[in-house]
Design an enzyme around this catalytic site. Structure first.
Site, PDB file in Angstrom:
ATOM      1  N   ASP A 234       0.864  -1.180   0.000  1.00  0.00           N
ATOM      2  CA  ASP A 234       0.000   0.000   0.000  1.00  0.00           C
ATOM      3  C   ASP A 234       0.902   1.231   0.000  1.00  0.00           C
ATOM      4  O   ASP A 234       1.654   1.455   0.959  1.00  0.00           O
ATOM      5  CB  ASP A 234      -0.893  -0.019   1.240  1.00  0.00           C
ATOM      6  CG  ASP A 234      -2.009   1.019   1.169  1.00  0.00           C
ATOM      7  OD1 ASP A 234      -1.896   1.965   0.365  1.00  0.00           O
ATOM      8  OD2 ASP A 234      -2.995   0.880   1.933  1.00  0.00           O
ATOM      9  N   GLN A 325     -10.609  -2.950  -2.775  1.00  0.00           N
ATOM     10  CA  GLN A 325     -10.699  -3.131  -1.324  1.00  0.00           C
ATOM     11  C   GLN A 325     -12.088  -2.679  -0.869  1.00  0.00           C
ATOM     12  O   GLN A 325     -12.463  -1.513  -1.024  1.00  0.00           O
ATOM     13  CB  GLN A 325      -9.662  -2.358  -0.519  1.00  0.00           C
ATOM     14  CG  GLN A 325      -9.892  -2.667   0.966  1.00  0.00           C
ATOM     15  CD  GLN A 325      -8.986  -1.991   1.961  1.00  0.00           C
ATOM     16  OE1 GLN A 325      -9.198  -2.143   3.152  1.00  0.00           O
ATOM     17  NE2 GLN A 325      -7.970  -1.283   1.524  1.00  0.00           N
TER      18      GLN A 325
END
Length: 416
Positions: A234, A325
């Site tokens: 990330d 996500q």
């Protein structure tokens, strides 16, 4: 009616709420705190302990089922709800939600969610939806003498699942130690990396690339024979921040990173923040198209600007990510998390049931049941940033659930 009282209990989230804008703007870490003034409204300091609010439904047999409300680590950023205020949320829940809970058929999960969480002038805070829907899912499971996963399967006409969902762990700032833990425990997807500052990303992304290569090398060094996890990083928009917001340049950089770790699938989450949901969809779709045309081993994961069920639908239909996500506290009702996974599947886009380190054991366990019932492509080990605890909570809940479902399936086959 099966609910006769509602309990509200303040509690703790498993990590901290952080002011993402202040961190992006260069706030310096001093030990575990960040030095400087907060920027995002609601924050009194850049890092504050995460709070939560438990909602307990007292059923007519005096069983109490619980759900937990909280917001995500980077509250107020990327179009998300503002910082969680326990007193405000408690007051709203008492006045608006509790009376509705006393009037629903709690054995009907989706119906009770619709009745209780219906918007009046505006939608309820998503944290309220999240916690109350967890409690309603547990209530339906108790009243029907089933697992939460079976309730989801029944409500969405899904077959009883047979397969485990891969688990993804996040490292927090203790990157090297936690990577070793993940490798030794054979985690399916790792390590997150928390690449949330210029210092961690480096000039032209060199620090980040070095870290990616180190994770791959370390996996080969200490991992068991044949262990080949997905590498998932990330970067909190730092590719766009450092090298610019041109999709071609971003795609070129991601391909360059993927080329340094041959033999691994590379997930890059939040490569850039284009400032709005519309711009994010348009530019992410272009990046995905470039990577696909090159047959790259890299996959784009969207997080920021993809919050609600409707956002998930827009990204999935536009093919604006390889993997979405579904950030559970931002989606709201866990019924919407289930719907989001199914929307991704319909559009042949990967579904990752995520969430936040600020969550609790109860919200993590409910997420496992939704993930397994819908057969998501992966799910986050949560709560917290410590690896061991989150991997244990999520992994053990999944193993117990699958054991129950396998026994249930064998019983059904015997009767049939």
């Amino acid at each position: 009616m099966q609910i006769k009282d509602v309990l509200l209990v303040p509690g703790n989230g498993a990590f901290f709420y952080d002011d993402q804008e202040a961190i992006r703007s260069g706030a310096i870490q001093d030990g575990f705190i960040y030095v400087g003034a907060p920027i995002t409204p609601g924050f009194k300091s850049i890092r504050i302990p995460a709070s939560s609010l438990s909602v307990g439904l007292v059923l007519t047999d005096d069983t109490v089922v619980w759900g937990d409300m909280m917001n995500v680590q980077y509250s107020g950023a990327g179009g998300r709800d503002p910082l969680f205020d326990t007193n405000q949320i408690s007051d709203l829940t008492s006045r608006v939600v509790a009376p509705r809970l006393l009037d629903v058929d709690a054995s009907r999960f989706r119906g009770s969610c619709t009745d209780v969480l219906e918007a009046l002038e505006r939608r309820l805070p998503l944290a309220v939806e999240y916690g109350v829907s967890q409690a309603l899912l547990r209530a339906a499971a108790h009243l029907q003498r089933k697992t939460m996963a079976e309730i989801i399967c029944g409500e969405f006409n899904l077959p009883l699942p047979k397969h485990r969902v891969p688990i993804y762990c996040q490292s927090g700032d203790a990157r090297e130690i936690n990577v070793d833990k993940m490798i030794l425990k054979g985690v399916d997807v790792l390590p997150h990396g928390l690449i949330n500052s210029r210092q961690k990303f480096g000039v032209d992304g060199q620090t980040f690339m070095d870290f990616v290569k180190w994770v791959a090398t370390r996996t080969r060094q200490i991992g068991r024979p044949g262990y080949n996890p997905v590498l998932h990083f990330d970067v909190y928009g730092w590719i766009g921040q450092e090298i610019g917001l041109e999709p071609q340049r971003i795609a070129d950089f991601i391909c360059k990173v993927a080329d340094t770790v041959p033999g691994f699938t590379l997930n890059v989450e939040s490569p850039a923040d284009f400032g709005s949901t519309h711009a994010q969809i348009e530019n992410y779709a272009e990046i995905v198209s470039i990577l696909d045309n090159r047959n790259s081993g890299a996959r784009i994961v969207v997080d920021e600007r993809c919050n609600t069920l409707e956002d998930v639908r827009l990204f999935a239909e536009a093919k604006a990510a390889h993997l979405v996500q579904i950030k559970t506290p931002d989606v709201g009702s866990v019924a919407d998390t289930a719907r989001a996974v199914l929307i991704c599947k319909e559009n042949k886009v990967g579904a990752y049931v995520g969430g936040s380190c600020t969550e609790t054991d109860l919200s993590a366990q409910a997420s496992v049941h939704v993930s397994v019932a819908t057969q998501a492509d992966m799910m986050l080990a949560k709560p917290g940033m410590g690896v061991d605890e989150a991997f244990s909570i999520v992994g053990n809940e999944q193993n117990r659930l699958l054991a129950i479902l396998n026994r249930r399936r064998a019983q059904n086959e015997k009767v049939g």
